[in-house]
Design a protein around this motif. Structure first.
Motif, PDB file in Angstrom:
ATOM      1  N   LEU A 710       0.913  -1.100  -0.212  1.00  0.00           N
ATOM      2  CA  LEU A 710      -0.255   0.362   0.039  1.00  0.00           C
ATOM      3  C   LEU A 710       0.831   1.569  -0.330  1.00  0.00           C
ATOM      4  O   LEU A 710       0.462   2.071  -0.527  1.00  0.00           O
ATOM      5  CB  LEU A 710      -1.005   0.185   1.311  1.00  0.00           C
ATOM      6  N   TRP A 711       1.965   1.429   0.481  1.00  0.00           N
ATOM      7  CA  TRP A 711       2.505   2.514   0.742  1.00  0.00           C
ATOM      8  C   TRP A 711       3.341   2.457  -0.428  1.00  0.00           C
ATOM      9  O   TRP A 711       3.724   3.584  -0.682  1.00  0.00           O
ATOM     10  CB  TRP A 711       4.056   2.562   1.674  1.00  0.00           C
ATOM     11  N   ARG A 712       3.923   1.260  -1.198  1.00  0.00           N
ATOM     12  CA  ARG A 712       4.349   1.460  -2.669  1.00  0.00           C
ATOM     13  C   ARG A 712       3.602   2.397  -3.482  1.00  0.00           C
ATOM     14  O   ARG A 712       3.756   3.099  -4.772  1.00  0.00           O
ATOM     15  CB  ARG A 712       4.620   0.397  -2.759  1.00  0.00           C
ATOM     16  N   TRP A 713       2.052   2.279  -3.308  1.00  0.00           N
ATOM     17  CA  TRP A 713       1.110   2.450  -4.152  1.00  0.00           C
ATOM     18  C   TRP A 713       1.141   4.080  -3.573  1.00  0.00           C
ATOM     19  O   TRP A 713       0.887   5.201  -4.901  1.00  0.00           O
ATOM     20  CB  TRP A 713      -0.566   1.715  -3.805  1.00  0.00           C
ATOM     21  N   LEU A 714       0.693   4.765  -2.768  1.00  0.00           N
ATOM     22  CA  LEU A 714       1.194   5.923  -2.490  1.00  0.00           C
ATOM     23  C   LEU A 714       2.492   6.549  -3.282  1.00  0.00           C
ATOM     24  O   LEU A 714       2.573   7.929  -3.417  1.00  0.00           O
ATOM     25  CB  LEU A 714       1.732   5.566  -0.335  1.00  0.00           C
ATOM     26  N   GLY A 715       3.867   5.724  -3.081  1.00  0.00           N
ATOM     27  CA  GLY A 715       4.667   6.192  -3.523  1.00  0.00           C
ATOM     28  C   GLY A 715       4.906   6.488  -4.666  1.00  0.00           C
ATOM     29  O   GLY A 715       4.798   7.822  -5.112  1.00  0.00           O
ATOM     30  N   GLY A 716       3.928   6.089  -5.584  1.00  0.00           N
ATOM     31  CA  GLY A 716       3.723   6.606  -6.559  1.00  0.00           C
ATOM     32  C   GLY A 716       2.357   7.009  -7.100  1.00  0.00           C
ATOM     33  O   GLY A 716       2.693   7.890  -7.993  1.00  0.00           O
ATOM     34  N   ALA A 717       1.808   7.344  -6.052  1.00  0.00           N
ATOM     35  CA  ALA A 717       0.752   8.331  -6.526  1.00  0.00           C
ATOM     36  C   ALA A 717       1.565   9.872  -5.756  1.00  0.00           C
ATOM     37  O   ALA A 717       0.917  10.715  -6.656  1.00  0.00           O
ATOM     38  CB  ALA A 717      -0.569   7.685  -6.003  1.00  0.00           C
ATOM     39  N   LEU A 718       1.900   9.562  -5.118  1.00  0.00           N
ATOM     40  CA  LEU A 718       2.994  10.825  -4.634  1.00  0.00           C
ATOM     41  C   LEU A 718       4.048  11.480  -6.009  1.00  0.00           C
ATOM     42  O   LEU A 718       3.279  12.141  -5.584  1.00  0.00           O
ATOM     43  CB  LEU A 718       3.768  10.560  -4.249  1.00  0.00           C
ATOM     44  N   VAL A 719       4.279  10.500  -6.411  1.00  0.00           N
ATOM     45  CA  VAL A 719       4.949  11.071  -7.894  1.00  0.00           C
ATOM     46  C   VAL A 719       3.846  11.384  -8.624  1.00  0.00           C
ATOM     47  O   VAL A 719       4.624  12.854  -9.496  1.00  0.00           O
ATOM     48  CB  VAL A 719       6.253   9.859  -8.068  1.00  0.00           C
ATOM     49  N   ALA A 796     -19.283 -10.329   2.924  1.00  0.00           N
ATOM     50  CA  ALA A 796     -17.993  -9.674   2.263  1.00  0.00           C
ATOM     51  C   ALA A 796     -17.038  -8.914   3.512  1.00  0.00           C
ATOM     52  O   ALA A 796     -17.964  -9.101   4.288  1.00  0.00           O
ATOM     53  CB  ALA A 796     -17.753  -8.451   0.625  1.00  0.00           C
ATOM     54  N   THR A 797     -15.621  -8.848   3.373  1.00  0.00           N
ATOM     55  CA  THR A 797     -15.541  -8.440   4.179  1.00  0.00           C
ATOM     56  C   THR A 797     -14.699  -7.184   4.049  1.00  0.00           C
ATOM     57  O   THR A 797     -14.494  -6.752   2.584  1.00  0.00           O
ATOM     58  CB  THR A 797     -14.067  -9.105   4.692  1.00  0.00           C
ATOM     59  N   ILE A 798     -14.650  -6.027   4.679  1.00  0.00           N
ATOM     60  CA  ILE A 798     -15.048  -4.744   4.342  1.00  0.00           C
ATOM     61  C   ILE A 798     -13.873  -4.063   5.552  1.00  0.00           C
ATOM     62  O   ILE A 798     -14.389  -4.112   6.791  1.00  0.00           O
ATOM     63  CB  ILE A 798     -16.493  -3.714   4.220  1.00  0.00           C
ATOM     64  N   ALA A 799     -12.810  -3.485   4.932  1.00  0.00           N
ATOM     65  CA  ALA A 799     -11.447  -3.515   5.669  1.00  0.00           C
ATOM     66  C   ALA A 799     -11.563  -1.335   5.307  1.00  0.00           C
ATOM     67  O   ALA A 799     -10.743  -1.796   4.296  1.00  0.00           O
ATOM     68  CB  ALA A 799     -10.716  -3.926   6.197  1.00  0.00           C
ATOM     69  N   ILE A 800     -11.178  -0.456   6.415  1.00  0.00           N
ATOM     70  CA  ILE A 800     -10.796   0.655   6.037  1.00  0.00           C
ATOM     71  C   ILE A 800      -9.122   0.681   5.675  1.00  0.00           C
ATOM     72  O   ILE A 800      -9.177   0.351   7.293  1.00  0.00           O
ATOM     73  CB  ILE A 800     -11.834   1.472   5.825  1.00  0.00           C
ATOM     74  N   PRO A 801      -7.876   0.956   5.776  1.00  0.00           N
ATOM     75  CA  PRO A 801      -6.860   0.909   5.832  1.00  0.00           C
ATOM     76  C   PRO A 801      -6.819   2.881   6.036  1.00  0.00           C
ATOM     77  O   PRO A 801      -6.712   3.426   5.512  1.00  0.00           O
ATOM     78  CB  PRO A 801      -6.477   1.188   5.077  1.00  0.00           C
ATOM     79  N   TRP A 802      -7.120   3.648   7.578  1.00  0.00           N
ATOM     80  CA  TRP A 802      -7.316   4.566   7.081  1.00  0.00           C
ATOM     81  C   TRP A 802      -6.616   5.437   7.649  1.00  0.00           C
ATOM     82  O   TRP A 802      -6.484   6.576   6.871  1.00  0.00           O
ATOM     83  CB  TRP A 802      -8.542   4.888   9.059  1.00  0.00           C
ATOM     84  N   PRO A 803      -5.236   4.380   8.024  1.00  0.00           N
ATOM     85  CA  PRO A 803      -3.775   5.787   7.526  1.00  0.00           C
ATOM     86  C   PRO A 803      -4.101   6.210   5.881  1.00  0.00           C
ATOM     87  O   PRO A 803      -2.734   6.864   5.883  1.00  0.00           O
ATOM     88  CB  PRO A 803      -2.216   4.330   8.260  1.00  0.00           C
ATOM     89  N   PHE A 804      -4.085   4.752   5.293  1.00  0.00           N
ATOM     90  CA  PHE A 804      -3.372   5.078   3.366  1.00  0.00           C
ATOM     91  C   PHE A 804      -4.123   5.921   3.392  1.00  0.00           C
ATOM     92  O   PHE A 804      -3.968   7.145   2.687  1.00  0.00           O
ATOM     93  CB  PHE A 804      -3.084   3.815   3.687  1.00  0.00           C
ATOM     94  N   LEU A 805      -5.455   5.494   3.803  1.00  0.00           N
ATOM     95  CA  LEU A 805      -6.456   6.426   3.084  1.00  0.00           C
ATOM     96  C   LEU A 805      -5.750   8.398   3.526  1.00  0.00           C
ATOM     97  O   LEU A 805      -6.252   9.565   2.700  1.00  0.00           O
ATOM     98  CB  LEU A 805      -8.202   6.647   2.866  1.00  0.00           C
ATOM     99  N   VAL A 806      -6.057   8.531   4.985  1.00  0.00           N
ATOM    100  CA  VAL A 806      -6.013  10.038   5.167  1.00  0.00           C
ATOM    101  C   VAL A 806      -4.425  10.589   4.579  1.00  0.00           C
ATOM    102  O   VAL A 806      -4.193  11.044   4.384  1.00  0.00           O
ATOM    103  CB  VAL A 806      -5.833  10.509   7.058  1.00  0.00           C
ATOM    104  N   ALA A 807      -3.606   9.677   4.929  1.00  0.00           N
ATOM    105  CA  ALA A 807      -1.850   9.693   3.530  1.00  0.00           C
ATOM    106  C   ALA A 807      -2.703  10.384   2.081  1.00  0.00           C
ATOM    107  O   ALA A 807      -1.974  11.422   1.957  1.00  0.00           O
ATOM    108  CB  ALA A 807      -1.082   8.932   4.127  1.00  0.00           C
TER     109      ALA A 807
END
Length: 834
Positions: A710-719, A796-807
């Protein structure tokens, strides 16, 4: 044709005049092409096909024959690389070289070729026992230093060892080996391997795999080894790698057919790549159009038609897109080709340089198309501009088309409806395809959203008010940047929610019949003397560790049985095998002493840790065997609490099993013990008998955590987000030079100008991130069903990665705004028309 040539000449002159903007556009268009081309080339080069690896595997031989362990039934596929085996067939005795030569026919010549491992202290390395001087091994390993081993105790090592001629290897329990040469594997430069004609290979029969370990021969045959002969050799317990079969196109060419889901997935990915790239490059073309408005108006005043103006602007996209694609394709091929040997030295393999031209050319065409599409909207605007107003120095007002918001809303509603339907379909590709429809609708709606949010500018502080009003005034530039941020954010949010939900579903669905930290040692069909030796060796290897016994179940004829039951665990049907043991094993399974469970076990009742498995105080078991008839048993049982929350299973007392007509024999050992990473317990126990299995229960804690991904995805989104926002902001800053010059003239401090520029970045990235959050959340929630359900009735299992979404939603706009503060804002005074 002459008009096109003139347009290209004008595009070249304009690109050279605005080199910074041209370079920016080329980077935006070329970067995806470069990355995808490099990955395609790297993958193709590092994917060594069986044909490409034939020399490393066979040398100059016609066939490699590996002898399977006794009792293994081989069934090779026609291509010679796929196989399956079982251990319940008739025992095939080991073959001698003479017998194998007779099976291959007259005129055959064989040399030994044994693959295995060499124990060097606590390290196990790959080893080959063969003579590299024989012509049959030509090309298998290339000599780079010294000479090839010729006598006993002489070996050659690969360069990854870092050794040279004259060094010594000290295998466990054997005399030292002298290194006389250094060799290279044709495809695996990072391979650590020892080769020699006389090596003390360790026993690895319990992990037998053809080509990796076992006894075998390289064969030179009078006739090619055909598929018919391969089947016959399989019956003799020989796994065959045949040169004739590997090089026969009929063994490999298969029509894979038309895969609808794969086609839809590739189409959705292509649309997303084109969409994001067009939206990122769009503002640059829009700014370029405004700078060329007077030039285009003069062409129109001299008789140029609307088609001529469109051709001139589209030529910019054709020229810059073509140049970017060409440079990116060449760099991508070079990066993939040069990067394969480097990555192979870190681990992996690499074959001859290979460029997959069909996909590479398709990516290049996609890059060229992206440049043309990015210039289409400015081209249409150029054809519709008021030449008289432009020549008079007046900025034309931006006219919105009333039908576009309705079209965008219709696309969004259609995409949401398709998402609801796709959510019920197997596989996530249909949800992703529906998400593309939603994103396209939001892209069409973005100019309307920009205009609506611009009405709030009057309530903002001066810098933000100027930024928002300028962004609304130049909606063609702003909308593209906002839509690009929105598309990237929506993609990252959807992937984050889907991936994290899948991880939480797997973690919640994880179950085991043993508590975390328990070591299990199981033996197969072995006699009592062999078990006694194995038990003694286990006690010697685990001094001071309490061992609990488990029992194997057999019928009167000696057929092994497994007592199983089926239970639903967190929506997943799980099949468990009940253990048979005493109170010592029960204490390990519960992690404590439970008087009630111990009393029930002593009275002849089963102790069950799965509440759903009990029905009216009974446990329904199915006794199944591969060689005997199946039976059904209903045994009295009580419910108990296990040591771990994710633990299930059941424990049966021996008396209960024997009352059902079965016999029990101790063939299992359990202990609360964690072997170290370099433990040799499994190998040491296998020396007693190869029919032993050692397993350590590690629990769900060792399952892959999605956080790094997820944080690698965030890095790509950051760029993408910060890069795209900064590009649009710099273009806006250049576009706002008259306003900023006026601010300087009336005494505004430099920080005010920087705040205006940063406000542009905050508005663009903030609006795009907010809309992208809504779109990505809808897609992510839809993805949770195909990614976390396993059939009807499974929620279905629904889980929200809140720190990731806030970032993503807050962090990215803040970073983009902070980066915009470094934009140069000092300008000389400029003359303005009033």
């Amino acid at each position: 044709m002459s008009a096109v040539l003139v347009a290209l000449r004008l595009a070249r002159r304009n690109a050279w005049r605005s080199r910074g903007r041209s370079a920016l556009i080329m980077v935006m268009i070329g970067l995806p092409v470069l990355v995808i081309t490099a990955v395609l080339t790297l993958t193709a080069t590092m994917s060594v096909s069986p044909r490409e690896g034939l020399v490393a595997e066979l040398g100059a031989a016609d066939a490699l024959l590996m002898q399977a362990p006794e009792g293994t039934v081989l069934r090779q596929e026609p291509n010679g690389t796929s196989w399956s085996g079982g251990g319940e067939g008739a025992t095939v005795p080991g073959r001698s070289a003479a017998e194998v030569g007779a099976l291959l026919g007259p005129g055959s010549r064989l040399i030994p070729f044994d693959a295995g491992v060499l124990q060097l202290g606590s390290e196990r390395v790959e080893a080959l026992r063969t003579d590299l001087r024989d012509p049959l091994t030509k090309g298998m390993r290339t000599l780079s230093e010294g000479r090839l081993p010729a006598a006993a105790r002489e070996v050659a090592v690969t360069s990854a060892f870092g050794l040279g001629p004259g060094d010594l290897l000290r295998p466990s329990g054997a005399a030292p080996l002298t290194v006389v040469g250094v060799v290279e594997h044709p495809n695996r430069p990072s391979l650590r391997q020892v080769v020699g004609p006389d090596l003390p290979l360790a026993s690895v029969n319990e992990f037998w795999s053809p080509g990796e370990n076992g006894t075998g021969w390289l064969a030179d045959t009078a006739e090619p080894v055909s598929w018919t002969r391969v089947s016959a050799l399989n019956s003799a317990g020989l796994y065959v790698t045949s040169r004739a079969m590997m090089t026969d196109p009929r063994s490999w060419d298969r029509d894979s057919g038309f895969d609808v889901q794969s086609t839809v997935g590739i189409g959705a990915m292509v649309i997303m790549v084109v969409l994001v790239t067009v939206l990122l490059a769009g503002p640059a073309f829009a700014v370029g159009l405004r700078r060329r408005r007077r030039e285009l108006a003069e062409i129109a005043a001299q008789g140029g038609s609307a088609a001529h103006l469109r051709t001139i602007v589209v030529a910019d996209g054709l020229l810059l897109g073509g140049a970017a694609t060409f440079v990116a394709t060449v760099l991508g091929i070079g990066a993939g080709t040069l990067g394969a040997p480097i990555m192979a030295r870190w681990g992996g393999q690499a074959g001859p340089p290979e460029v997959p031209w069909p996909p590479v050319l398709a990516v290049a065409a996609l890059g060229l198309l992206t440049g043309i599409v990015a210039a289409l909207v400015p081209a249409v605007q150029a054809a519709r501009q008021n030449s008289a107003a432009v020549l008079a120095g007046r900025t034309p007002a931006v006219a919105d088309r009333p039908g576009w918001p309705l079209a965008g809303a219709a696309l969004v509603l259609a995409g949401l409806g398709a998402t609801v339907v796709a959510r019920r379909q197997p596989g996530s590709v249909w949800v992703l395809a529906s998400a593309v429809l939603v994103l396209l609708g939001l892209v069409v709606l973005t100019p309307w959203l920009v205009r609506c949010t611009g009405r709030l500018a009057g309530r903002l502080r001066l810098p933000l008010r100027m930024s928002v009003r300028d962004a609304v005034r130049h909606r063609s530039r702003t909308a593209s940047a906002v839509a690009a941020v929105m598309a990237v954010t929506a993609t990252v949010v959807a992937v984050g929610i889907g991936t994290y939900s899948e991880y939480m579903d797997q973690r919640n669905a994880y179950t085991s019949a043993r508590p975390t930290g328990m070591l299990a040692i199981w033996a197969g069909n072995i006699g009592d003397p062999a078990w006694s030796r194995l038990r003694a060796e286990a006690a010697r290897q685990l001094p001071g560790v309490p061992l609990a016994a488990g029992y194997q179940v057999k019928d009167a004829k000696g057929h092994r049985y497994a007592l199983r039951y089926t239970v639903r665990w967190n929506g997943t049907r799980t099949r468990r095998t009940a253990a048979v043991g005493d109170q010592t094993l029960l204490r390990l399974l519960q992690g404590r002493h439970d008087p009630q469970a111990a009393a029930a076990l002593a009275s002849g009742k089963a102790v069950v840790f799965d509440p759903a498995a009990l029905r009216d105080g009974k446990l329904a078991l199915r006794a199944s065997s591969t060689s005997g008839p199946a039976r059904k048993l209903d045994v009295p049982a009580v419910l108990a609490t296990p040591a771990d929350e994710h633990q299930g299973g059941a424990l049966l007392p021996r008396a209960l099993v024997e009352q059902a007509g079965f016999a029990t024999a101790e063939r299992q050992l359990y202990a609360m013990y964690r072997p170290s990473a370099n433990s040799t317990l499994a190998r040491d126990l296998a020396k007693v008998t190869p029919r032993v299995t050692v397993a350590s229960e590690e629990g769900y804690r060792n399952m892959p955590d999605p956080a790094p991904g997820l944080w690698r995805w965030l890095g790509g989104a950051l760029v993408l987000v910060v890069g795209g926002t900064l590009a649009a902001t710099r273009l806006a800053a250049a576009d706002m030079r008259p306003e900023r010059a006026t601010m300087v003239a009336i005494g505004a401090p430099p920080r005010m100008s920087r705040a205006v520029v940063a406000g542009q970045a905050l508005y663009i990235s903030g609006l795009g991130a907010l809309v992208g959050l809504l779109a990505g959340t809808v897609t992510g929630l839809a993805l949770t069903r195909p990614m976390t359900t396993r059939g009807a009735g499974d929620p279905a299992t629904i889980a929200i990665p809140w720190p990731f979404l806030v970032a993503v939603v807050i962090g990215l706009p803040v970073l983009a705004s902070a980066a915009a503060l470094i934009t140069r804002t000092r300008l000389p005074l400029a003359r303005r028309l009033l």
